[in-house]
Design a protein around this motif. Structure first.
Motif, PDB file in Angstrom:
ATOM      1  N   ASN A   1     -17.943 -29.992   0.766  1.00  0.00           N
ATOM      2  CA  ASN A   1     -18.342 -30.973  -0.248  1.00  0.00           C
ATOM      3  C   ASN A   1     -19.322 -30.388  -1.275  1.00  0.00           C
ATOM      4  OD1 ASN A   1     -16.828 -32.805   1.169  1.00  0.00           O
ATOM      5  ND2 ASN A   1     -18.559 -33.837   2.115  1.00  0.00           N
ATOM      6  N   TYR A   2     -19.746 -29.155  -1.067  1.00  0.00           N
ATOM      7  CA  TYR A   2     -20.739 -28.554  -1.966  1.00  0.00           C
ATOM      8  C   TYR A   2     -20.095 -28.234  -3.318  1.00  0.00           C
ATOM      9  CZ  TYR A   2     -24.295 -25.425  -3.820  1.00  0.00           C
ATOM     10  OH  TYR A   2     -25.248 -24.845  -4.604  1.00  0.00           O
ATOM     11  N   ARG A   3     -20.748 -28.668  -4.387  1.00  0.00           N
ATOM     12  CA  ARG A   3     -20.211 -28.464  -5.721  1.00  0.00           C
ATOM     13  C   ARG A   3     -21.061 -27.503  -6.554  1.00  0.00           C
ATOM     14  NH1 ARG A   3     -16.497 -32.052  -5.053  1.00  0.00           N
ATOM     15  NH2 ARG A   3     -16.659 -34.281  -4.963  1.00  0.00           N
ATOM     16  N   GLY A   4     -22.149 -27.032  -6.001  1.00  0.00           N
ATOM     17  CA  GLY A   4     -23.009 -26.080  -6.711  1.00  0.00           C
ATOM     18  C   GLY A   4     -24.054 -26.809  -7.538  1.00  0.00           C
TER      19      GLY A   4
ATOM     20  N   GLY B   1     -19.009 -30.460  13.463  1.00  0.00           N
ATOM     21  CA  GLY B   1     -19.206 -30.669  12.029  1.00  0.00           C
ATOM     22  C   GLY B   1     -18.621 -29.606  11.131  1.00  0.00           C
ATOM     23  N   GLY B   2     -18.256 -28.475  11.700  1.00  0.00           N
ATOM     24  CA  GLY B   2     -17.733 -27.383  10.884  1.00  0.00           C
ATOM     25  C   GLY B   2     -18.853 -26.628  10.186  1.00  0.00           C
TER      26      GLY B   2
ATOM     27  N   LYS C   1     -24.972 -23.375   8.769  1.00  0.00           N
ATOM     28  CA  LYS C   1     -24.686 -23.234  10.189  1.00  0.00           C
ATOM     29  C   LYS C   1     -23.273 -23.734  10.436  1.00  0.00           C
ATOM     30  CE  LYS C   1     -26.559 -27.713  11.724  1.00  0.00           C
ATOM     31  NZ  LYS C   1     -27.529 -28.364  12.609  1.00  0.00           N
ATOM     32  N   TYR C   2     -22.738 -23.346  11.564  1.00  0.00           N
ATOM     33  CA  TYR C   2     -21.420 -23.823  11.974  1.00  0.00           C
ATOM     34  C   TYR C   2     -21.570 -24.559  13.289  1.00  0.00           C
ATOM     35  CZ  TYR C   2     -16.651 -24.121  13.529  1.00  0.00           C
ATOM     36  OH  TYR C   2     -15.456 -24.617  13.972  1.00  0.00           O
TER      37      TYR C   2
ATOM     38  N   GLN D   1     -29.080 -29.396   2.531  1.00  0.00           N
ATOM     39  CA  GLN D   1     -29.440 -29.860   1.196  1.00  0.00           C
ATOM     40  C   GLN D   1     -30.329 -31.082   1.330  1.00  0.00           C
ATOM     41  OE1 GLN D   1     -25.203 -30.282   0.005  1.00  0.00           O
ATOM     42  NE2 GLN D   1     -25.850 -29.176  -1.825  1.00  0.00           N
ATOM     43  N   ASP D   2     -31.446 -31.063   0.674  1.00  0.00           N
ATOM     44  CA  ASP D   2     -32.358 -32.209   0.680  1.00  0.00           C
ATOM     45  C   ASP D   2     -32.663 -32.701   2.095  1.00  0.00           C
ATOM     46  OD1 ASP D   2     -32.234 -32.157  -2.135  1.00  0.00           O
ATOM     47  OD2 ASP D   2     -30.449 -33.433  -2.116  1.00  0.00           O
ATOM     48  N   GLN D   3     -32.994 -31.786   2.982  1.00  0.00           N
ATOM     49  CA  GLN D   3     -33.362 -32.084   4.365  1.00  0.00           C
ATOM     50  C   GLN D   3     -32.202 -32.603   5.226  1.00  0.00           C
ATOM     51  OE1 GLN D   3     -36.395 -31.095   5.311  1.00  0.00           O
ATOM     52  NE2 GLN D   3     -36.760 -30.501   3.203  1.00  0.00           N
ATOM     53  N   PHE D   4     -30.983 -32.572   4.720  1.00  0.00           N
ATOM     54  CA  PHE D   4     -29.824 -33.038   5.472  1.00  0.00           C
ATOM     55  C   PHE D   4     -28.784 -31.935   5.559  1.00  0.00           C
ATOM     56  CE2 PHE D   4     -31.621 -36.859   3.520  1.00  0.00           C
ATOM     57  CZ  PHE D   4     -31.806 -37.649   4.640  1.00  0.00           C
ATOM     58  N   TRP D   5     -28.020 -31.933   6.638  1.00  0.00           N
ATOM     59  CA  TRP D   5     -26.901 -31.005   6.788  1.00  0.00           C
ATOM     60  C   TRP D   5     -25.646 -31.695   6.260  1.00  0.00           C
ATOM     61  CZ3 TRP D   5     -27.582 -26.070   7.813  1.00  0.00           C
ATOM     62  CH2 TRP D   5     -28.760 -25.685   8.433  1.00  0.00           C
TER      63      TRP D   5
END
Length: 70
Positions: free
Chosen positions: A66-69, A51-52, A46-47, A57-61
């Motif tokens: 910062n996503y590294r795959g 927050g941009g 989402k945007y 991930q793991d129930q958190f936005w």
């Protein structure tokens, strides 16, 4: 009210309105860019203005930047 004061108020109004338009266009582009980047990933995203681009991930936005795959 003098001409100088009226002219100054008009100038300030135009500048403020222009800045708001640029900011709105920037948010629209960022939202579209987020969608284009993540739409085929299978991840929930989402945007938000504050927050941009965010990924769930793991129930958190978390910020997409910062996503590294994996």
């Amino acid at each position: 009210m003098s001409f100088v004061i009226k002219a100054a108020l008009i100038l300030v109004s135009v500048v403020v309105l222009g800045a708001m338009t640029v900011k709105a266009a920037s948010h629209a582009y960022d939202s579209w860019s987020c969608h284009q980047q993540w739409k085929d990933s299978g991840m929930e995203y989402k945007y938000t203005v504050g927050g941009g681009c965010l990924l769930r991930q793991d129930q958190f936005w978390k910020p997409a930047r910062n996503y590294r795959g994996g």
